[in-house]
Design a protein around this motif. Structure first.
Motif, PDB file in Angstrom:
ATOM      1  N   ASP A 489    -110.443 -21.808 -20.464  1.00  0.00           N
ATOM      2  CA  ASP A 489    -109.962 -22.763 -19.484  1.00  0.00           C
ATOM      3  C   ASP A 489    -108.470 -22.541 -19.271  1.00  0.00           C
ATOM      4  O   ASP A 489    -107.644 -22.909 -20.092  1.00  0.00           O
ATOM      5  N   ASP A 491    -106.882 -23.667 -16.563  1.00  0.00           N
ATOM      6  CA  ASP A 491    -106.383 -24.719 -15.703  1.00  0.00           C
ATOM      7  C   ASP A 491    -105.445 -25.620 -16.507  1.00  0.00           C
ATOM      8  O   ASP A 491    -105.802 -26.127 -17.565  1.00  0.00           O
ATOM      9  N   THR A 492    -104.248 -25.805 -15.993  1.00  0.00           N
ATOM     10  CA  THR A 492    -103.269 -26.616 -16.717  1.00  0.00           C
ATOM     11  C   THR A 492    -103.483 -28.082 -16.371  1.00  0.00           C
ATOM     12  O   THR A 492    -102.743 -28.672 -15.594  1.00  0.00           O
ATOM     13  N   SER A 493    -104.508 -28.662 -16.938  1.00  0.00           N
ATOM     14  CA  SER A 493    -104.768 -30.070 -16.691  1.00  0.00           C
ATOM     15  C   SER A 493    -103.831 -30.922 -17.535  1.00  0.00           C
ATOM     16  O   SER A 493    -103.474 -30.564 -18.654  1.00  0.00           O
ATOM     17  N   THR A 494    -103.442 -32.054 -16.964  1.00  0.00           N
ATOM     18  CA  THR A 494    -102.545 -32.952 -17.696  1.00  0.00           C
ATOM     19  C   THR A 494    -103.147 -33.429 -19.013  1.00  0.00           C
ATOM     20  O   THR A 494    -102.450 -33.431 -20.041  1.00  0.00           O
ATOM     21  N   PRO A 495    -104.427 -33.828 -19.058  1.00  0.00           N
ATOM     22  CA  PRO A 495    -104.992 -34.256 -20.349  1.00  0.00           C
ATOM     23  C   PRO A 495    -104.925 -33.169 -21.420  1.00  0.00           C
ATOM     24  O   PRO A 495    -104.678 -33.470 -22.593  1.00  0.00           O
ATOM     25  N   ARG A 496    -105.140 -31.927 -21.020  1.00  0.00           N
ATOM     26  CA  ARG A 496    -105.087 -30.837 -22.009  1.00  0.00           C
ATOM     27  C   ARG A 496    -103.682 -30.706 -22.584  1.00  0.00           C
ATOM     28  O   ARG A 496    -103.510 -30.549 -23.805  1.00  0.00           O
ATOM     29  N   ARG A 526     -99.300 -22.545 -21.085  1.00  0.00           N
ATOM     30  CA  ARG A 526    -100.063 -23.137 -19.986  1.00  0.00           C
ATOM     31  C   ARG A 526     -99.136 -23.625 -18.878  1.00  0.00           C
ATOM     32  O   ARG A 526     -99.469 -23.540 -17.691  1.00  0.00           O
ATOM     33  N   CYS A 527     -97.975 -24.151 -19.266  1.00  0.00           N
ATOM     34  CA  CYS A 527     -97.010 -24.589 -18.255  1.00  0.00           C
ATOM     35  C   CYS A 527     -96.539 -23.416 -17.400  1.00  0.00           C
ATOM     36  O   CYS A 527     -96.330 -23.569 -16.191  1.00  0.00           O
ATOM     37  N   SER A 530     -99.204 -22.288 -14.793  1.00  0.00           N
ATOM     38  CA  SER A 530     -99.299 -23.141 -13.612  1.00  0.00           C
ATOM     39  C   SER A 530     -98.476 -24.396 -13.871  1.00  0.00           C
ATOM     40  O   SER A 530     -98.778 -25.159 -14.784  1.00  0.00           O
ATOM     41  N   PRO A 532     -97.116 -27.833 -14.321  1.00  0.00           N
ATOM     42  CA  PRO A 532     -97.687 -29.186 -14.280  1.00  0.00           C
ATOM     43  C   PRO A 532     -96.672 -30.245 -13.851  1.00  0.00           C
ATOM     44  O   PRO A 532     -96.987 -31.425 -13.855  1.00  0.00           O
TER      45      PRO A 532
END
Length: 943
Positions: A489, A491-496, A526-527, A530, A532
């Motif tokens: 994964d 995708d740099t999701s905020t919850p992650r 991750r930042c 992509s 965040p």
């Protein structure tokens, strides 16, 4: 009766079996004739006969009994008759967990030569065989160092005679041995070294060598099957003959063995070979039907033999005696030998075919099989690894004591460079764990090894199992960090990111700041992939800076560079400079710092760290991390148009990434290769390679890779003079709605965007993007960032302000950015010419032309020449430079040879054989028009 006397009593049986040729494959007749295998024989003969001139490898595949072993026997005879050295091994299912057992089988007759290898290679190989323990100060031997040592060992032997490696039942070899053979197979071209492997029909028999030619054996045609039946079983009743032909389905072993099982009236003994059964099962039952007639002591010896992983006669008899509770002598084997089930000599016992082993195990009850493992475990004193495996196989319930034994097996395997075996040991220990904390530790340790080996599917499964257990704080933190290694994964999701930060803070509170920093490093990475948003990125950095770690800790510098490449650029560059002056950082730290520098656009700082890291990783044999480091080095070299560093780095990175199954880094290497090709003007290659990067990199489509691909396509468009296409590609990096959007790479892409913007609309879009960058970066700290912004401001300025911006850009220090300086000169000269200041234009255009020529950047040199012609001045055609005549690998070898390294030393650095290095130099000299190594430095301009 002594063992020797008993052995003599068996000699007659052995000779009789030799005459009747009860052996694997069983289809050989006089000489080495094989029925119906003329084409296959020709293929094998080509491998053997070509050895004096070239090396080659071949994987023979087919069903059990199809004739693979007979082809190997033919090759062995042919090679020995030609005076070649033949090294043989055979896989055994019970040995798959013994690290390098197959490699030791192959090379045990050459161990006296190991002392002639370079010490680091000799230590690695002896350590792999358990014949020497690594020193406490040394790290565990790396797989590639063991593989290189094997290549060197065999290379020395080929100086005396061609060498043929022959491996039967390759699917049962231990994984480390298979990996070494794959390493050899990819490098045999210049060596008189041949590899013949035979295995089952699925490709997994040789996963480390996917491009090796295959020879797939099919059933015999009816005419050949009839000829084999006539030769081996003359006088069969017609009814039996028809039944055998139907049931054998062209399988040579079945054609030989089934008549023995069938009664004269054509009825299968106890329906053991029913036509309704699959052929392999029929053969197994055909062998099993003979077991029923054997005495109990013979069956017990065969069961021990089937369970054993060595085949030593004394060991088998000792274990069989323990199983029977009474002494079992070698005489008990006479009925099994007479039945053609086993072959025996003074030291070893082996089955006539692997299906006999399967038949023995299939005929035994579960209790009997467990008891056989227990008897072997009781026998194997002084062999802790084998004893542990048999103890583990002898119990059907959790046992913490045995699990701890397997922990030790895993530790020793890791110390011998056999991470795959260590992984298997920990997985088995996990199943036997009685203590929950021990089970968790083993699951996490096994998952870490799985990630190290690139086996993400196994690692994911192990982590999932661990996640179902009750975990303590640090165990939960370690599990999350290992999950980051899966890189599924992106995708740099905020919850992650919140989870990573929170878990890191808890790990720090629990007393492990190093683990906490590794988690924050993952969050920072991750930042960078992509963005965040600044608030979350600053939170990552704040958490990292609160940790009680030195401010020059490489992981902390990396975290600052990845999470805040613009905001903390000054801090990152200051620490990089201090570390550069201070020195003393280890190889891992150098790789981390080099990558951090590239994230902050400090490519001029990155090169030194990355070169240091690459040299050290190459020496340690850590080729997986080396591939990553070389990609970063190659991309750094692109910015300085350093062909001598970049092209060899690209070639080596691509080779290693393919060998190590690293698709993300293979994509990165292709990006760098395409950029170099575009700079050189080889647009066909550039488009083909970036197409491969884009097409095959979809499974690892990190935003950074997508952005690099579009920047590369923009560079290709500029090289081709297609400014509209170049703008379209590069703009994707600036478009927030596009998957290739990447704010941290925009300071790299702005130069291409500015040069590609020709129409009013494009210039307006580019100006807006430039203004956003200037606002967000301020003056910028990384030199390349300042240069790119200055370049873009000059190109995009209105005519009344352009002069001022060109002067500001020229005032920047471009000593480490020659390509950027030459582009600025070209742009300035073109601007002056368009303003009808022709005489002034010629000077910057001449400088640009000469700079591009010295850099080897043909498309831009030609553009400078066109501008000069428009300004009324002609240009001479540029001749090719010497490095341009060589392939990237040839250039790397030539550079090392020019530095005074011998062929052997070059081979050690590049994981090639000295003979392969010599073959490259043989091609290099005439290309450069030289006759000796001493002339290389002058030709390559290295004085």
């Amino acid at each position: 009766m002594t063992h020797r006397t008993l052995w003599c009593s068996l000699r007659a049986h052995r000779l009789q079996l030799s005459r009747s040729e009860h052996r694997r494959g069983g289809q050989r007749m006089s000489g080495s004739k094989l029925f119906g295998r003329d084409e296959e024989l020709a293929t094998v003969d080509e491998v053997v006969d070509g050895l004096p001139e070239r090396g080659s490898a071949l994987l023979i595949q087919g069903a059990p009994g199809i004739g693979k072993s007979a082809l190997l026997d033919h090759a062995v005879t042919r090679a020995r008759n030609s005076g070649f050295t033949v090294l043989k091994a055979s896989g055994v299912q019970a040995e798959t967990h013994l690290p390098f057992a197959g490699l030791h089988q192959l090379t045990h007759t050459m161990t006296d030569r190991v002392s002639h290898l370079p010490p680091v290679q000799a230590d690695a190989l002896l350590g792999a065989f358990g014949m020497a323990a690594p020193s406490s100060s040394a790290s565990a031997p790396q797989f590639f160092m063991i593989a290189l040592a094997t290549l060197s060992l065999l290379g020395e032997a080929t100086a005396e005679a061609p060498v043929l490696l022959v491996v039967d039942d390759a699917q049962w070899l231990d994984r480390p041995t298979l990996d070494v053979l794959g390493f050899l197979a990819r490098r045999v071209g210049a060596e008189p070294l041949g590899l013949l492997l035979a295995g089952h029909e699925d490709r997994t028999a040789w996963p480390g060598a996917p491009d090796i030619p295959e020879l797939r054996l099919t059933p015999l045609q009816p005419a050949a099957a009839d000829a084999l039946l006539d030769a081996r079983n003359p006088g069969l009743a017609p009814a039996v003959r028809r039944l055998v032909a139907d049931m054998s389905a062209g399988n040579p072993l079945a054609l030989i063995e089934l008549p023995i099982t069938l009664r004269a009236d054509g009825v299968a003994a106890e329906s053991a070979v029913s036509p309704a059964l699959p052929l392999t099962t029929r053969l197994e039952r055909a062998f099993a039907s003979r077991l029923a007639d054997l005495p109990s002591d013979a069956r017990q010896v065969l069961l021990i033999t089937a369970t054993d992983d060595d085949g030593a006669l004394t060991e088998v008899l000792t274990a069989a005696s323990a199983l029977a509770g009474a002494e079992v002598s070698v005489r008990s084997l006479e009925p099994a030998i007479a039945a053609g089930l086993v072959s025996v000599d003074e030291f070893r016992i082996g089955f006539s075919h692997p299906l006999v082993r399967s038949a023995v195990l299939g005929s035994a009850t579960l209790a009997d099989r467990l008891a056989a493992h227990g008897a072997l475990a009781h026998t194997l004193h002084g062999q802790p690894d084998r004893q542990a495996w048999h103890r583990a196989a002898a119990i059907g319930r959790p046992d913490e004591a045995v699990a701890r034994q397997l922990d030790q097996v895993a530790r020793r395997a890791s110390g011998r460079g056999a991470a795959a075996v260590a992984l298997t040991a920990l997985e088995r220990a996990t199943a036997l764990s009685e203590v929950p904390s021990g089970r968790v530790a083993r699951l996490l340790g096994a998952a870490e090894l799985g990630l190290e080996l690139g086996r993400t599917d196994r690692a994911a499964s192990l982590l999932h199992q661990a996640d179902q257990l009750e975990l303590r704080v640090l165990e939960r933190a370690r599990l999350l960090q290992l999950r980051e290694g899966l890189e599924v994964d992106v995708d740099t999701s905020t919850p992650r990111l919140h989870l990573l930060i929170t878990t890191a803070e808890r790990a720090a509170e629990a007393g492990d700041p190093e683990l906490a920093l590794r988690l924050l490093r993952s969050a920072a990475r991750r930042c960078w992939w992509s963005d965040p948003g600044r608030e979350l990125r600053e939170r990552v950095v704040a958490a990292a800076e609160r940790l009680p770690v030195p401010e020059l800790h490489p992981d902390l510098v990396y975290t600052l560079a990845a999470a805040t490449p613009v905001e903390r650029a000054a801090t990152v560059l200051d620490r990089l400079e201090r570390l550069e002056r201070q020195g003393g950082y280890d190889i891992q730290a150098a790789a981390t710092l080099g990558t951090a520098a590239t994230m902050a656009n400090a490519y001029d700082r990155a090169t030194g760290f990355l070169r240091h890291a690459a040299a050290g990783l190459r020496g340690q044999g850590r080729l997986g991390l080396l591939a990553q480091t070389l990609v970063s080095l190659a991309l750094s070299a692109v910015h300085t148009v350093d062909w001598e560093t970049g092209l060899p780095a690209v070639a080596e990175a691509m080779r290693l990434a393919e060998e190590n199954a690293q698709p993300r880094w293979l994509t990165g290497a292709r990006i760098a290769k395409a950029q170099f090709a575009a700079l050189h003007g080889d647009l066909e290659t550039a488009l083909a390679v970036i197409g491969e990067a884009e097409g095959r990199g979809l499974s690892v489509a990190h935003p950074s890779n997508l952005a690099f691909i579009q920047i590369t396509r923009g560079l290709i468009g500029l090289a081709a003079g297609d400014h509209a296409e170049a703008f379209h590609c590069v703009w994707r990096v600036f478009d927030p709605a596009d998957p290739a959007y990447h704010p941290f790479l925009q300071t790299i892409a702005i130069a291409e965007l500015a040069e590609a913007a020709t129409g009013d609309d494009q210039r307006a879009m580019a100006k807006a993007a430039l203004q956003r960058l200037v606002t967000s970066t301020g003056a910028g700290e990384a030199q390349l960032t300042r240069i790119n912004l200055g370049f873009a401001q000059a190109l995009l300025a209105d005519d009344e302000h352009a002069e001022e911006h060109f002067r500001s850009a020229f005032a920047l220090d471009m000593s480490r950015a020659p390509f950027a300086r030459a582009r600025l000169m070209l742009a300035h000269g073109a601007w002056l010419r368009r303003r009808r200041r022709v005489m002034e234009a010629r000077t910057p255009l001449r400088i640009a032309r000469e700079s591009f020529a010295s850099l080897g950047v043909e498309p831009w040199r030609e553009r400078a020449c066109q501008e000069l012609r428009s300004a009324g001045e002609g240009s001479k055609r540029q001749s090719r430079s010497d490095w341009d005549l060589l392939t990237p690998q040839e250039l790397q070898i030539a550079q090392l040879a020019a530095d005074g390294l011998s062929n052997k030393e070059i081979g050690q650095q590049l994981y090639l054989s000295p003979r392969t290095v010599g073959a490259h130099l043989y091609r290099i000299f005439p290309k450069l028009g030289i006759t000796s190594r001493g002339q290389l430095r002058d030709k390559l301009g290295m004085n």
